[in-house]
Design a protein around this motif. Structure first.
Motif, PDB file in Angstrom:
ATOM      1  N   PRO A  43       0.834  -1.199   0.000  1.00  0.00           N
ATOM      2  CA  PRO A  43       0.000   0.000   0.000  1.00  0.00           C
ATOM      3  C   PRO A  43       0.870   1.252   0.000  1.00  0.00           C
ATOM      4  N   PRO A  44       0.377   2.334  -0.625  1.00  0.00           N
ATOM      5  CA  PRO A  44       1.165   3.569  -0.659  1.00  0.00           C
ATOM      6  C   PRO A  44       1.282   4.171   0.735  1.00  0.00           C
ATOM      7  N   THR A  45       2.442   4.743   1.014  1.00  0.00           N
ATOM      8  CA  THR A  45       2.662   5.405   2.288  1.00  0.00           C
ATOM      9  C   THR A  45       3.014   6.855   2.037  1.00  0.00           C
ATOM     10  N   GLN A  46       2.742   7.680   3.017  1.00  0.00           N
ATOM     11  CA  GLN A  46       3.085   9.087   2.885  1.00  0.00           C
ATOM     12  C   GLN A  46       4.542   9.255   3.278  1.00  0.00           C
ATOM     13  N   ALA A  47       5.348   9.666   2.313  1.00  0.00           N
ATOM     14  CA  ALA A  47       6.785   9.793   2.542  1.00  0.00           C
ATOM     15  C   ALA A  47       7.076  11.045   3.359  1.00  0.00           C
ATOM     16  N   PRO A  48       8.014  10.950   4.276  1.00  0.00           N
ATOM     17  CA  PRO A  48       8.388  12.148   5.014  1.00  0.00           C
ATOM     18  C   PRO A  48       9.124  13.115   4.098  1.00  0.00           C
ATOM     19  N   THR A  49       9.031  14.366   4.400  1.00  0.00           N
ATOM     20  CA  THR A  49       9.714  15.360   3.581  1.00  0.00           C
ATOM     21  C   THR A  49      10.750  16.099   4.405  1.00  0.00           C
ATOM     22  N   SER A  95      11.581  22.433 -16.589  1.00  0.00           N
ATOM     23  CA  SER A  95      12.825  23.147 -16.314  1.00  0.00           C
ATOM     24  C   SER A  95      12.588  24.637 -16.051  1.00  0.00           C
ATOM     25  N   SER A  96      11.444  25.160 -16.449  1.00  0.00           N
ATOM     26  CA  SER A  96      11.142  26.578 -16.228  1.00  0.00           C
ATOM     27  C   SER A  96      10.590  26.857 -14.832  1.00  0.00           C
ATOM     28  N   GLY A  97      10.377  25.815 -14.015  1.00  0.00           N
ATOM     29  CA  GLY A  97       9.833  26.017 -12.679  1.00  0.00           C
ATOM     30  C   GLY A  97       8.325  25.938 -12.636  1.00  0.00           C
ATOM     31  N   ARG A  98       7.681  25.694 -13.754  1.00  0.00           N
ATOM     32  CA  ARG A  98       6.229  25.560 -13.805  1.00  0.00           C
ATOM     33  C   ARG A  98       5.865  24.095 -13.594  1.00  0.00           C
ATOM     34  N   GLY A  99       4.628  23.833 -13.303  1.00  0.00           N
ATOM     35  CA  GLY A  99       4.149  22.473 -13.108  1.00  0.00           C
ATOM     36  C   GLY A  99       3.180  22.437 -11.954  1.00  0.00           C
ATOM     37  N   SER A 100       3.104  21.283 -11.276  1.00  0.00           N
ATOM     38  CA  SER A 100       2.216  21.169 -10.128  1.00  0.00           C
ATOM     39  C   SER A 100       2.854  20.280  -9.077  1.00  0.00           C
ATOM     40  N   ALA A 101       2.353  20.421  -7.862  1.00  0.00           N
ATOM     41  CA  ALA A 101       2.871  19.646  -6.739  1.00  0.00           C
ATOM     42  C   ALA A 101       1.707  19.131  -5.913  1.00  0.00           C
ATOM     43  N   LEU A 102       1.877  17.946  -5.332  1.00  0.00           N
ATOM     44  CA  LEU A 102       0.902  17.398  -4.403  1.00  0.00           C
ATOM     45  C   LEU A 102       1.357  17.769  -3.002  1.00  0.00           C
ATOM     46  N   ILE A 103       0.583  18.614  -2.335  1.00  0.00           N
ATOM     47  CA  ILE A 103       0.952  19.104  -1.015  1.00  0.00           C
ATOM     48  C   ILE A 103      -0.215  18.865  -0.064  1.00  0.00           C
ATOM     49  N   ALA A 104       0.099  18.239   1.081  1.00  0.00           N
ATOM     50  CA  ALA A 104      -0.895  18.061   2.142  1.00  0.00           C
ATOM     51  C   ALA A 104      -0.759  19.244   3.096  1.00  0.00           C
ATOM     52  N   VAL A 105      -1.874  19.888   3.391  1.00  0.00           N
ATOM     53  CA  VAL A 105      -1.879  21.054   4.277  1.00  0.00           C
ATOM     54  C   VAL A 105      -2.633  20.688   5.553  1.00  0.00           C
ATOM     55  N   ASP A 106      -2.007  20.909   6.693  1.00  0.00           N
ATOM     56  CA  ASP A 106      -2.603  20.684   8.009  1.00  0.00           C
ATOM     57  C   ASP A 106      -3.123  19.253   8.193  1.00  0.00           C
ATOM     58  N   GLY A 107      -2.398  18.274   7.688  1.00  0.00           N
ATOM     59  CA  GLY A 107      -2.757  16.875   7.889  1.00  0.00           C
ATOM     60  C   GLY A 107      -3.885  16.365   7.018  1.00  0.00           C
ATOM     61  N   GLN A 108      -4.374  17.164   6.082  1.00  0.00           N
ATOM     62  CA  GLN A 108      -5.437  16.722   5.189  1.00  0.00           C
ATOM     63  C   GLN A 108      -4.838  15.920   4.040  1.00  0.00           C
ATOM     64  N   ALA A 109      -5.686  15.378   3.191  1.00  0.00           N
ATOM     65  CA  ALA A 109      -5.227  14.628   2.030  1.00  0.00           C
ATOM     66  C   ALA A 109      -4.489  15.576   1.081  1.00  0.00           C
ATOM     67  N   PRO A 110      -3.443  15.090   0.395  1.00  0.00           N
ATOM     68  CA  PRO A 110      -2.710  15.955  -0.529  1.00  0.00           C
ATOM     69  C   PRO A 110      -3.590  16.421  -1.681  1.00  0.00           C
ATOM     70  N   LYS A 111      -3.373  17.672  -2.080  1.00  0.00           N
ATOM     71  CA  LYS A 111      -4.094  18.242  -3.225  1.00  0.00           C
ATOM     72  C   LYS A 111      -3.064  18.770  -4.208  1.00  0.00           C
ATOM     73  N   ALA A 112      -3.453  18.834  -5.473  1.00  0.00           N
ATOM     74  CA  ALA A 112      -2.560  19.341  -6.516  1.00  0.00           C
ATOM     75  C   ALA A 112      -2.638  20.866  -6.558  1.00  0.00           C
ATOM     76  N   PHE A 113      -1.481  21.499  -6.571  1.00  0.00           N
ATOM     77  CA  PHE A 113      -1.388  22.951  -6.663  1.00  0.00           C
ATOM     78  C   PHE A 113      -0.457  23.293  -7.820  1.00  0.00           C
ATOM     79  N   LYS A 114      -0.868  24.268  -8.638  1.00  0.00           N
ATOM     80  CA  LYS A 114      -0.016  24.759  -9.722  1.00  0.00           C
ATOM     81  C   LYS A 114       0.869  25.879  -9.200  1.00  0.00           C
ATOM     82  N   ALA A 115       1.978  26.092  -9.883  1.00  0.00           N
ATOM     83  CA  ALA A 115       2.871  27.180  -9.504  1.00  0.00           C
ATOM     84  C   ALA A 115       2.110  28.495  -9.613  1.00  0.00           C
ATOM     85  N   GLY A 116       2.176  29.320  -8.562  1.00  0.00           N
ATOM     86  CA  GLY A 116       1.461  30.580  -8.509  1.00  0.00           C
ATOM     87  C   GLY A 116       0.130  30.495  -7.795  1.00  0.00           C
ATOM     88  N   GLN A 117      -0.326  29.291  -7.451  1.00  0.00           N
ATOM     89  CA  GLN A 117      -1.615  29.109  -6.795  1.00  0.00           C
ATOM     90  C   GLN A 117      -1.444  29.164  -5.279  1.00  0.00           C
TER      91      GLN A 117
END
Length: 155
Positions: A43-49, A95-117
């Motif tokens: 099963p997938p695990t949440q990796a520490p950062t 390579s330009s720094g654009r894209g998206s990241a999956l970030i969990a905020v305050d212990g919630q499920a990770p959500k996708a965020f675009k650069a600048g959001q």
């Protein structure tokens, strides 16, 4: 060879059920080996950062505060509780720094965020790098927090 009377339900359904079971087993074996070769195990695990703070240049902060353009409070608030609030789960970056990241905020499920959001109140996803997300107080402001994915383990 077994011979069943033609009116028996077994004569009609036994070959169909046997074929279904054989194909289901074959599909399960193929799925198992595809997952093994793809490197998925368990099963997938949440990796520490890893967390790295990068505060803006002190002289720049003092100058901006003196001119009244930027207050330092959001940066300090972001740096103070960032380790507990943000967890980086994945990054898709160009390579330009654009894209998206999956970030969990305050212990919630990770959500996708675009650069600048906006990730949270007063926190914006500034830019991305491979296995790294940089957060700031504003979209054009200095990077105040860097979230790193853990290093890959050798196979």
């Amino acid at each position: 060879m077994l011979h069943f009377p033609p009116s028996s339900w077994i004569a009609r359904w036994l070959p169909a059920l046997t074929t279904l079971v054989i194909w289901a087993l074959a599909a399960a074996v193929v799925a198992y080996w595809v997952l093994q070769f793809a490197g998925v195990s368990g099963p997938p695990t949440q990796a520490p950062t890893a967390l790295r703070l990068t505060l803006a240049e002190p002289a720049q902060n003092h100058l901006q505060r003196a001119l009244g353009t930027v207050s330092a409070a959001p940066e300090l608030a972001l740096a103070a509780d960032a380790g507990a609030r943000f967890v980086l789960s994945g990054v898709v970056a160009s390579s330009s720094g654009r894209g998206s990241a999956l970030i969990a905020v305050d212990g919630q499920a990770p959500k996708a965020f675009k650069a600048g959001q906006a990730v949270a109140e007063g926190v914006v996803l500034h830019s991305l790098a491979p296995r790294q997300a940089r957060l700031s107080a504003t979209a054009r402001g200095p990077v105040t927090l860097t979230l790193d994915m853990p290093p890959l383990s050798p196979p």
